[in-house]
Motif scaffolding. Structure first.
Motif, mmCIF file in Angstrom:
data_model
loop_
_atom_site.group_PDB
_atom_site.id
_atom_site.type_symbol
_atom_site.label_atom_id
_atom_site.label_comp_id
_atom_site.label_asym_id
_atom_site.label_seq_id
_atom_site.Cartn_x
_atom_site.Cartn_y
_atom_site.Cartn_z
ATOM 1 N N GLN A 174 0.837 -1.207 0.000
ATOM 2 C CA GLN A 174 0.000 0.000 0.000
ATOM 3 C C GLN A 174 0.875 1.261 0.000
ATOM 4 O O GLN A 174 0.551 2.253 -0.669
ATOM 5 N N ILE A 188 1.947 1.976 -3.454
ATOM 6 C CA ILE A 188 0.832 2.564 -4.211
ATOM 7 C C ILE A 188 0.710 4.045 -3.838
ATOM 8 O O ILE A 188 0.562 4.908 -4.711
ATOM 9 N N GLU A 229 2.802 6.395 -5.477
ATOM 10 C CA GLU A 229 2.576 6.415 -6.936
ATOM 11 C C GLU A 229 3.594 5.558 -7.688
ATOM 12 O O GLU A 229 3.931 5.842 -8.840
ATOM 13 N N ARG A 268 4.679 2.236 -9.712
ATOM 14 C CA ARG A 268 3.982 1.260 -10.554
ATOM 15 C C ARG A 268 4.226 -0.149 -10.007
ATOM 16 O O ARG A 268 5.348 -0.487 -9.630
ATOM 17 N N ILE A 269 3.188 -0.946 -10.017
ATOM 18 C CA ILE A 269 3.322 -2.360 -9.643
ATOM 19 C C ILE A 269 3.540 -3.142 -10.939
ATOM 20 O O ILE A 269 2.827 -2.926 -11.927
ATOM 21 N N TYR A 288 -5.994 -7.646 -5.058
ATOM 22 C CA TYR A 288 -5.538 -6.701 -6.091
ATOM 23 C C TYR A 288 -5.432 -7.440 -7.424
ATOM 24 O O TYR A 288 -5.913 -6.986 -8.458
ATOM 25 N N SER A 323 -2.308 1.928 -11.216
ATOM 26 C CA SER A 323 -1.084 1.508 -10.505
ATOM 27 C C SER A 323 -0.427 0.272 -11.132
ATOM 28 O O SER A 323 0.748 0.017 -10.898
ATOM 29 N N TYR A 324 -1.167 -0.501 -11.914
ATOM 30 C CA TYR A 324 -0.571 -1.717 -12.481
ATOM 31 C C TYR A 324 0.043 -1.408 -13.852
ATOM 32 O O TYR A 324 -0.673 -1.055 -14.811
ATOM 33 N N TRP A 372 -6.393 1.295 -4.168
ATOM 34 C CA TRP A 372 -5.300 0.650 -4.915
ATOM 35 C C TRP A 372 -4.886 1.456 -6.150
ATOM 36 O O TRP A 372 -4.074 1.004 -6.949
ATOM 37 N N LYS A 373 -5.551 2.592 -6.367
ATOM 38 C CA LYS A 373 -5.255 3.468 -7.514
ATOM 39 C C LYS A 373 -5.389 2.724 -8.846
ATOM 40 O O LYS A 373 -4.598 2.922 -9.770
#
Ligand code: FAQ
Length: 330
Positions: free
Chosen positions: A9, A12, A15, A17-18, A28, A141-142, A212-213
């Motif tokens: 978290q 996230i 900001e 990126r995952i 998620y 975020s992904y 989770w953006k």
């Protein structure tokens, strides 16, 4: 696990990126698989209403443009299936989930395209709505989803313009053509507003998706943004938005609309839209018809992976595999 989840978290919130190789909570991953795959299915099923008009386009130029647009939609499906596959699900599983009704696709594609003006209305309204919804997804975020959205958004702008151009030509045409354009607007306006999903109060996924953006804005906020853009565009066309309660609200600086028929929305998302059965039956049939191509490509690729004739063959195989996948998606 609590520490991993806090750190996730925190990333996230910063900001960051995952990426596919990163640790992520199961929820998620599941949310992304659900949203990205539904998005992919929408693009591919969305080829059907306009696809039926390729052979009936009113000029060679319109035909070429429409062909390119529908092809783009297939391409968008491919980028999105690719993004979903990075989360550890296979294309076959995703498509099976749509065929068995476990996964949805956008409600909008369950309505028929009855006249050429519908092709204009789809480009103008549906693609505009898609852009409003998708621009914020470029900051999802992904990583793989966000990057797919960047490419898709660029192409959607061309789609929107071709639709508006069709509407403009009809609106400046004969009385019968103007009537056709108005009729298309009448039928596509409300379903387009429903594309943004239930009102925020009824949106079950929004709050977690904000945290989770994945989502950056609420369904109602994006719907409003679309309305504020589309109403002046309809005025330029000289067409009337089919809503007697529509009015400009100077205090908020937004247009206010009448009530959306949420019962209709529920009916359509539960598989009872005017074309729901037809859309799925067509997809199933195409999937079945293309099975031999996918099998042949897989066998061919496996044979050459075995290393019979070196790197050139490997390059050729990778091109062939791409073609097989494009075919499977349509
Ligand atoms: N249709 O809690 P929320 C295009 C479902 S691409 C069907 O608000 P969420 C390009 C929702 O899945 C158009 N189902 O859900 C093109 C959930 O059910 P579930 C597609 C809908 O995910 C143009 C339940 O209702 N675009 O047009 C719809 O936070 C021209 C509760 O809803 C995308 O998919 C609907 N309209 O927000 C192609 C964009 N709305 O899954 C060809 C990405 C809601 O629990 C020609 N997706 N539901 O069974 C999103 O931004 C979001 O998923 C929302 C829904 C905003 C659609």
């Amino acid at each position: 696990m609590a520490a991993a989840s806090d750190e996730f978290q925190a990333r996230i919130d910063r900001e960051e990126r995952i990426e596919p190789q990163d640790w992520m909570p199961e929820g998620y991953r599941r949310t992304l698989v659900r949203q990205i795959s539904q998005h992919a299915h929408s693009e591919v099923i969305g080829m059907q209403p306009e696809g039926g008009w390729i052979s009936r386009a009113p000029s060679l130029e319109r035909k070429v443009i429409l062909l390119a647009k529908v092809q783009d939609e297939g391409g968008h499906g491919l980028y999105l299936y690719g993004a979903a596959e990075t989360l550890g699900v296979s294309r076959d599983e995703l498509i099976d989930a749509m065929h068995t009704g476990k996964a949805k696709y956008s409600s909008i594609f369950n309505y028929p395209a009855l006249t050429w003006a519908d092709v204009g209305a789809i480009g103008w309204l549906v693609d505009s709505a898609a852009i409003v919804n998708q621009v914020p997804l470029q900051r999802c975020s992904y990583g793989p989803y966000a990057r797919a959205m960047m490419r898709i958004c660029k192409e959607e702008s061309f789609h929107q313009r071709q639709g508006y151009d069709i509407m403009l030509a009809l609106a400046r045409g004969s009385a019968a053509q103007r009537e056709m354009a108005q009729d298309a607007l009448n039928r596509w306006w409300w379903p387009t507003l429903m594309m943004f999903g239930p009102s925020d109060a009824d949106s079950i996924h929004s709050s977690q998706s904000f945290a989770w953006k994945i989502k950056r804005y609420g369904n109602d906020e994006l719907r409003q943004k679309f309305i504020d853009q589309a109403v002046p565009q309809a005025e330029v066309l000289g067409l009337k938005i089919p809503d007697d309660d529509l009015q400009w609200d100077a205090a908020t600086g937004h247009y206010r609309i009448g009530a959306i028929d949420w019962d209709e929305f529920q009916q359509v998302v539960s598989g009872n839209g005017p074309c729901s059965r037809q859309r799925l039956a067509h997809h199933r049939q195409v999937q079945e018809d293309g099975a031999w191509v996918r099998e042949a490509v897989a066998v061919h690729a496996a044979k050459h992976r075995a290393g019979s004739d070196g790197p050139k063959a490997a390059a050729r195989n990778s091109d062939t595999a791409q073609e097989g996948r494009a075919d499977a998606a349509v």
